[in-house]
Design an enzyme around this catalytic site. Structure first.
Site, PDB file in Angstrom:
ATOM      1  N   ARG A  98      29.664  23.371  36.973  1.00 44.21           N
ATOM      2  CA  ARG A  98      29.850  23.183  35.527  1.00 44.21           C
ATOM      3  C   ARG A  98      29.832  21.706  35.138  1.00 44.21           C
ATOM      4  O   ARG A  98      29.394  21.369  34.041  1.00 44.21           O
ATOM      5  CB  ARG A  98      31.151  23.831  35.075  1.00 44.21           C
ATOM      6  CG  ARG A  98      31.013  25.335  35.100  1.00 44.21           C
ATOM      7  CD  ARG A  98      32.220  26.026  34.550  1.00 44.21           C
ATOM      8  NE  ARG A  98      31.896  27.428  34.336  1.00 44.21           N
ATOM      9  CZ  ARG A  98      32.790  28.394  34.208  1.00 44.21           C
ATOM     10  NH1 ARG A  98      34.068  28.100  34.272  1.00 44.21           N
ATOM     11  NH2 ARG A  98      32.411  29.625  34.013  1.00 44.21           N
TER      12      ARG A  98
ATOM     13  N   LYS B  43      33.316  49.515  32.997  1.00 44.33           N
ATOM     14  CA  LYS B  43      33.778  50.360  31.898  1.00 44.33           C
ATOM     15  C   LYS B  43      32.845  50.476  30.711  1.00 44.33           C
ATOM     16  O   LYS B  43      32.267  49.496  30.266  1.00 44.33           O
ATOM     17  CB  LYS B  43      35.109  49.803  31.387  1.00 44.33           C
ATOM     18  CG  LYS B  43      36.267  50.098  32.325  1.00 44.33           C
ATOM     19  CD  LYS B  43      37.399  49.169  32.020  1.00 44.33           C
ATOM     20  CE  LYS B  43      38.604  49.917  31.506  1.00 44.33           C
ATOM     21  NZ  LYS B  43      39.581  48.965  30.965  1.00 44.33           N
TER      22      LYS B  43
ATOM     23  N   GLY C 177      29.278  36.185  34.206  1.00 43.51           N
ATOM     24  CA  GLY C 177      30.203  37.041  34.939  1.00 43.51           C
ATOM     25  C   GLY C 177      29.601  37.611  36.205  1.00 43.51           C
ATOM     26  O   GLY C 177      28.868  36.937  36.919  1.00 43.51           O
TER      27      GLY C 177
ATOM     28  N   GLY D   5      32.227  36.149  28.728  1.00 42.87           N
ATOM     29  CA  GLY D   5      32.694  36.754  27.472  1.00 42.87           C
ATOM     30  C   GLY D   5      31.801  36.387  26.310  1.00 42.87           C
ATOM     31  O   GLY D   5      31.482  37.228  25.462  1.00 42.87           O
TER      32      GLY D   5
END
Ligand code: AMP
Length: 396
Positions: free
Chosen positions: A40, A201, A353, A376
Site C-alpha cells: 500500500r 453470504k 478482499g 468494502g
C-alpha cells in the site's frame, strides 16, 4: 453516480500545500510491529512523487488499524514514515500528532517539494465521526485536498469527505484508476458484461446482485452463497451454507433474471465434505447434495461451464471466491475461475478482499486488468451506491 472527477492533473499545485489522504493501513506483525507488506505504501508513491515534482508541499495522512479514538503506540504511523522515506529516497517529516501543535507547526513550515506525514487519523474519534471541527483543522493546514485512499471512499469520515467542505477536492492517481476502470465497466461496459459473484453470504451481496441484474448480460454465482439459490430451485444442499430467510429473495432473482433475459448460472456439481476442515476428504457430487455433506467448492463441470460463459466476454467483474479457497483441496474452483478470467481477453476487474488475494495467491494478478484496492469500497461501487469520498470530489 458521477465517476468523472477532476484529478491531480487538473490543478496547479505549484507552491501549494496539499492535504493528501493515503491508504497506509498496512499489515503488521502483531508482536514486533514490523510492516509485513509495504504494497500500500508502494502504491501511494506515484501520486506523492507527482505532487512533489510539481512543487507542492505535501501533508499526507492515513489511518492504521482500529484504534477507535485511543492513542495506541503500536498503531503509530512512525514505521510507515520510515518505510515511505526509504522508498522515496527523501526525508519524510513526521508529526507526533494529527491536528495538534506539532502537526500545525510542521505543516506551516513545510516547503515545496517536502513531505509531512501526520499521526494516525483514527487516534482521534472525530475522524470516523466526521467531526466538522476536526475536518476543518485538517483542512486549515492546506489549500488543496487530494483523495488517494480508495479503500475508505465508502466512508464519510473527516479525512475522506469532511475536508472537502473546506478545500477544493481532487482524486489522486489510484482513486482515478479505480473510478475510470470500474466506473466505466458499470456505466458503459464493453459487452457481453459478465459478473461473477461468490463468497460466503447472499445477504452481503444482495445490493450487488440487484444492481448487476440491471446491467450485466450474465451473472455467475458460486461459493457458499450459491447453495441458497440451489435450495430455492428445489435441490438438496445437505449441510451447505444456507440463508433460509433469503430463499424467497433467491427465487425472485432467478425469476427476474429470466424475465430480463440475463443468463443466471449456478453450480451443477460440487466438491463436498463431511466437515468444514482443510483435511476433509473431497467428495464430488452432481445434482442433489446428500444430507450429511456440505458444498465446499464448485466441481469440474461447473468450472468448465463458468469458464465457457466468460469466454468472449467484453467485461468481467469478479467478487468473491468460488469455494473455501483457503483450504488447498477446495481451491480448485477459484483457481479455475482466476485462470478463465486471465485467459478471457476481456476487461477484467477483480473486487478487493478475498477474490483479490485469491488471484494474487494463485499467480494470475498480472493478467487481470484491474484488481481493486478496496474490499468494502469496491463492493459498494458494484452496488451502485453513492460513495461519500467520491461524491465530494470536484466534477470534471
Ligand atoms: P466473502 O467475504 O463474502 O467474499 O466470503 C469469502 C469467504 O467465503 C471465504 O473465506 C471462503 O472460504 C468462504 N466460502 C466460499 N465458498 C464457501 C462454501 N462453499 N462454504 C463455506 N464458505 C465458503
Amino acid at each position: 453516480m458521477n465517476y468523472n472527477k477532476k484529478t491531480v492533473y487538473d490543478v496547479d499545485v505549484k507552491g501549494k500545500k496539499v492535504l493528501l489522504r493515503c491508504d497506509f493501513n498496512v499489515p503488521q506483525n502483531k508482536e514486533t510491529g514490523e510492516i509485513t507488506s509495504d504494497k500500500r505504501i508502494v502504491a501511494a508513491i506515484p501520486t506523492i512523487k507527482y505532487l512533489l515534482e510539481q512543487g507542492a508541499a505535501v501533508i499526507a495522512c492515513s489511518h492504521l488499524g482500529k484504534p477507535k479514538g485511543e492513542w495506541k503506540t503500536k498503531l503509530s504511523l512512525a514505521p510507515v514514515a520510515k518505510r515511505l522515506s526509504e522508498l522515496l529516497g527523501q526525508e519524510v517529516i513526521f508529526a507526533s500528532d494529527i491536528i495538534g501543535e506539532d502537526a500545525q507547526a510542521k505543516a506551516a513550515a513545510l516547503k515545496p517539494g517536502q513531505l509531512l506525514l501526520l499521526e494516525n487519523l483514527r487516534f482521534d474519534i472525530r475522524e470516523e465521526k466526521n467531526g466538522a471541527d476536526f475536518a476543518k483543522a485538517l483542512a486549515d493546514m492546506a489549500e488543496i485536498f487530494v483523495s488517494d485512499a480508495f479503500g475508505t471512499v465508502h466512508r464519510a469520515h473527516a479525512s475522506t469527505a469532511g475536508v472537502a467542505a473546506y478545500l477544493p477536492a481532487y482524486s489522486g492517481l489510484l482513486v482515478d484508476k479505480e473510478l475510470s476502470i470500474m466506473g466505466k465497466a458499470l456505466d458503459d461496459p464493453k459487452r457481453p458484461f459478465v459478473a461473477v459473484l461468490g463468497g460466503a453470504k447472499v445477504s452481503d451481496k444482495i445490493n450487488v446482485i440487484n444492481n448487476l441484474l440491471e446491467k450485466a448480460d450474465t451473472i455467475i454465482i458460486g461459493g457458499g452463497m450459491a447453495y441458497t439459490f440451489k435450495k430455492a430451485q428445489g435441490f438438496g444442499i445437505g449441510t451447505s451454507l444456507l440463508e433460509a430467510d433469503r430463499l424467497d429473495y433467491a427465487k425472485d432473482m432467478i425469476a427476474k433474471a429470466e424475465a430480463k433475459g440475463v443468463k443466471f448460472l449456478l453450480p451443477v456439481d460440487n466438491l463436498c465434505a463431511a466437515e468444514f476442515s482443510a483435511d476433509a476428504e473431497p467428495v464430488l457430487v452432481e445434482g442433489d447434495i446428500p444430507e450429511d455433506l456440505m458444498g465446499m467448492d464448485i466441481g469440474p463441470k461447473t468450472a468448465e461451464l463458468f469458464a465457457e460463459a466468460v469466454k468472449g466476454a467484453g467485461t468481467i467483474v469478479w467478487n468473491g471466491p468460488m469455494g473455501v479457497f483457503e483450504f488447498d483441496k477446495f481451491a480448485g474452483g477459484t483457481k479455475a475461475m482466476a485462470k478463465a478470467l486471465a485467459e478471457s481477453g476481456a476487461v477484467t476487474i477483480v473486487g478487493g478482499g478475498d477474490s483479490a488475494s485469491a488471484v494474487e495467491k494463485l499467480g494470475f494478478a498480472d493478467k487481470i486488468t484491474h484488481i481493486s484496492t478496496g474490499g468494502g469500497a469496491s463492493l459498494e461501487f458494484l452496488e451502485g451506491k453513492e460513495l461519500p469520498g467520491v461524491a465530494c470530489l470536484l466534477d470534471k
